[in-house]
Write an enzyme that holds these catalytic residues in place. Structure first.
Site, short mmCIF file in Angstrom:
data_model
loop_
_atom_site.label_atom_id
_atom_site.label_comp_id
_atom_site.label_asym_id
_atom_site.label_seq_id
_atom_site.Cartn_x
_atom_site.Cartn_y
_atom_site.Cartn_z
CG HIS A 117 -0.41 0.41 2.59
ND1 HIS A 117 0.00 -0.39 3.46
CD2 HIS A 117 0.02 1.55 2.87
CE1 HIS A 117 0.41 0.14 4.51
NE2 HIS A 117 0.29 1.42 4.35
CD GLN A 120 -2.28 6.02 10.18
OE1 GLN A 120 -2.48 6.06 11.46
NE2 GLN A 120 -2.69 5.00 9.62
N GLY A 121 2.78 5.96 9.29
CA GLY A 121 4.19 6.33 9.06
C GLY A 121 5.02 5.26 9.39
CG ASP A 122 5.39 3.33 12.70
OD1 ASP A 122 6.57 3.78 12.70
OD2 ASP A 122 4.57 3.63 13.84
CG ASP A 173 -0.13 -3.75 2.76
OD1 ASP A 173 0.55 -3.12 1.54
OD2 ASP A 173 -0.53 -3.04 3.82
N1 ARG Z 1 -1.34 2.29 7.30
C1 ARG Z 1 -0.38 2.81 8.02
C2 ARG Z 1 0.78 3.72 7.24
O1 ARG Z 1 0.60 3.45 6.35
C3 ARG Z 1 -0.01 1.93 9.38
C4 ARG Z 1 -0.95 1.95 10.20
C5 ARG Z 1 -0.52 1.18 11.42
N2 ARG Z 1 -1.55 1.22 12.35
C6 ARG Z 1 -1.83 0.76 13.57
N3 ARG Z 1 -3.01 0.94 14.25
N4 ARG Z 1 -0.94 -0.21 13.83
O2 ARG Z 1 1.69 3.86 7.78
#
Ligand code: ARG
Length: 509
Positions: A5, A147-149, A53
């Site tokens: 993604h 987000q960002g991980d 993913d």
């Molecule tokens: N989709 C997020 C990204 O692009 C990662 C989110 C992970 N979220 C979580 N609650 N563990 O960085």
């Protein structure tokens, strides 16, 4: 390796990979950076459900490993992560929902337990979590990736290696109670990953969990009822694998779970209650040994008993299983012939009792230098090369050597070793890919060499038609296995995947 993604664009010129980096701002003395030659998204990646993913980035040129840049091991296909398995996630993502990592944006780590798929489905909404996902987090919330991980790793420590089990994928908010983070399940992609890496394949390691997985009995409305767990039912329905010494320190690289390690295919043969020969479990129903163990070509099955499993684990007598013999078949009666014993009741296999693989199709080669072991009963020698694996067993490590006679399909040579009576009937087994194969049966009267520095063994594959027609439940090695890990561990600038510092072991990851 990263998450699919992350790549709305697979145009490689738009991406750079940064390795050995600690801070996103300020200086990074150990940083290397690389351009990308190819981006491979999983063909079944579904952006709506986030299923599959996973993405691979081929670096333009191989990276140099340093103390700061090292490949992580990857969880092999047969890995098991029970609910509660301790895991670590690292990344430069937000430190809370909506709160970016402050200057100088130093790499963060968080420890979270695995949460089983059944429970994760119940919490997130039945159907949202596929088998290609693995979840981790606290029911109380407070610890999570964010987000960002995305694209970064979830890793688990086994012995002294770090094994990547997950790729940060998604979650509802971050660190909310009863909403664990969701990760792509790396172990489901061993063959896909290997199919895209020609040389320097990653190191795949089987991660195992001990005991039963509490998640198996977790239920909620809408979730199919838990699988029936009658003793042995799941186990025996599974087609059995061979040649994985998962509890073994030799195979795990260093200090394993059991001091000294265990070869789960070793068996002892008793004639009228007296230890007579070693042998190996080669399927759930069959034990392989040397024809030399029998004094007549028509032995009496009722005199024989087979003891399977290590006698001692951490000092206590455990996992021992005995079986009677239903049938004994010899391939012939001359020195290097082999014998097959059919058990009266099939062996229940697991970490401690497991068949070794046989190369009956002769498809494997065991080149000079291949790691091998001979294992047998310790008859009380004081030899320095002896390594006590468990009470009564000894193992000698050796390597395939050149027989000096050009290629000889019928024999295999190793460096000389001091074979003893207790080794009779036991195996010479060697590692190929990540599975152990029995290459020969030790028959102490047969395997004489003209050269004192070599030990010649008659290959068991000489008897492949005898083996094929007798053993009707031959297991197969676990899916394609370990390479030596290089080139593909990366961290992206936007989507970050960090090589976790890991010790160099068997596979180099
Ligand atoms: N989709 C997020 C990204 O692009 C990662 C989110 C992970 N979220 C979580 N609650 N563990 O960085």
């Amino acid at each position: 390796m990263s998450a699919a993604h992350c790549f709305s664009s697979v145009s490689t010129s738009r991406w750079r990979v940064s390795l050995g980096r600690q801070n996103l701002e300020g200086s990074n003395p150990n940083e290397e950076s690389s351009t990308v030659a190819e981006i491979v998204l999983h063909p079944a990646y579904d952006s709506v459900t986030s299923n599959n993913d996973i993405a691979l980035l081929r670096l333009s040129s191989p990276v140099q490993f340093t103390d700061y840049i090292r490949p992580v091991c990857l969880a092999a296909g047969d890995s098991v992560f029970n609910s509660g398995t301790d895991s670590w996630v690292t990344g430069w993502g937000a430190v809370q929902e909506g709160e970016p990592l402050p200057f100088p944006e130093t790499l963060q780590e968080v420890e979270v337990p695995v949460l089983g798929n059944r429970q994760c489905n119940c919490l997130n909404g039945v159907g949202t979590i596929t088998d290609n996902m693995i979840c981790a987090g606290l029911l109380a919330g407070g610890k999570d990736s964010c987000q960002g991980d995305s694209g970064g790793p979830m890793v688990n420590q086994q012995g002294s290696v770090w094994v990547q089990s997950g790729i940060v994928s998604f979650g509802y908010g971050c660190a909310r109670p009863n909403l664990p983070g969701v990760y792509a399940r790396v172990s489901n992609y061993q063959s896909w990953i290997n199919s895209h890496i020609k040389s320097d394949k990653p190191g795949f390691v089987q991660f195992s969990s001990s005991g039963l997985d509490a998640d198996n009995s977790y239920t909620c409305p809408g979730l199919p009822p838990p699988p029936v767990t009658a003793p042995g039912s799941i186990e025996s329905a599974k087609s059995s694998v061979c040649g994985k010494a998962s509890m073994n320190s030799h195979a795990a690289g260093d200090r394993g779970l059991v001091p000294g390690g265990i070869w789960p295919w070793m068996v002892s043969l008793y004639k009228n209650g007296v230890y007579t020969c070693g042998g190996t479990l080669i399927s759930k129903n069959f034990v392989l040994t040397s024809a030399q163990c029998f004094s007549t070509s028509n032995p009496d099955e009722r005199e024989w008993r087979v003891l399977l499993g290590p006698r001692l684990v951490n000092g206590t007598e455990e996992f021992v299983m005995t079986r009677g013999v239903k049938r004994i078949k010899l391939s012939g009666f001359m020195s290097s012939n082999i014998a097959l014993l059919k058990l009266t009741k099939r062996a229940s296999t697991g970490h401690f009792i497991q068949p070794v693989c046989m190369d009956i199709s002769k498809a494997r080669s065991f080149p000079v230098g291949t790691r091998c072991w001979v294992a047998g009963r310790d008859m009380g020698s004081r030899s320095g090369e002896t390594h006590k694996a468990d009470s009564g067993l000894r193992g000698i490590e050796t390597q395939v050597a050149s027989c000096g006679t050009g290629s000889d399909p019928d024999n295999i040579c190793t460096y000389a070793m001091n074979l003893q009576k207790g080794d009779q009937g036991g195996p010479l087994f060697c590692k190929s890919d990540s599975s152990w194969f029995q290459v020969a049966v030790v028959s102490t009267s047969g395997n004489k060499s003209v050269r004192s520095d070599l030990q010649v063994f008659a290959k068991a594959s000489r008897f492949s038609s005898f083996l094929k027609e007798t053993v009707d439940d031959m297991p197969s090695p676990a899916a394609a296995a370990t390479g030596n890990a290089a080139g593909f561990s990366i961290s992206l600038l936007l989507c970050l995947a960090v090589p976790i510092i890991s010790l160099f072991l068997v596979s180099g990851c």
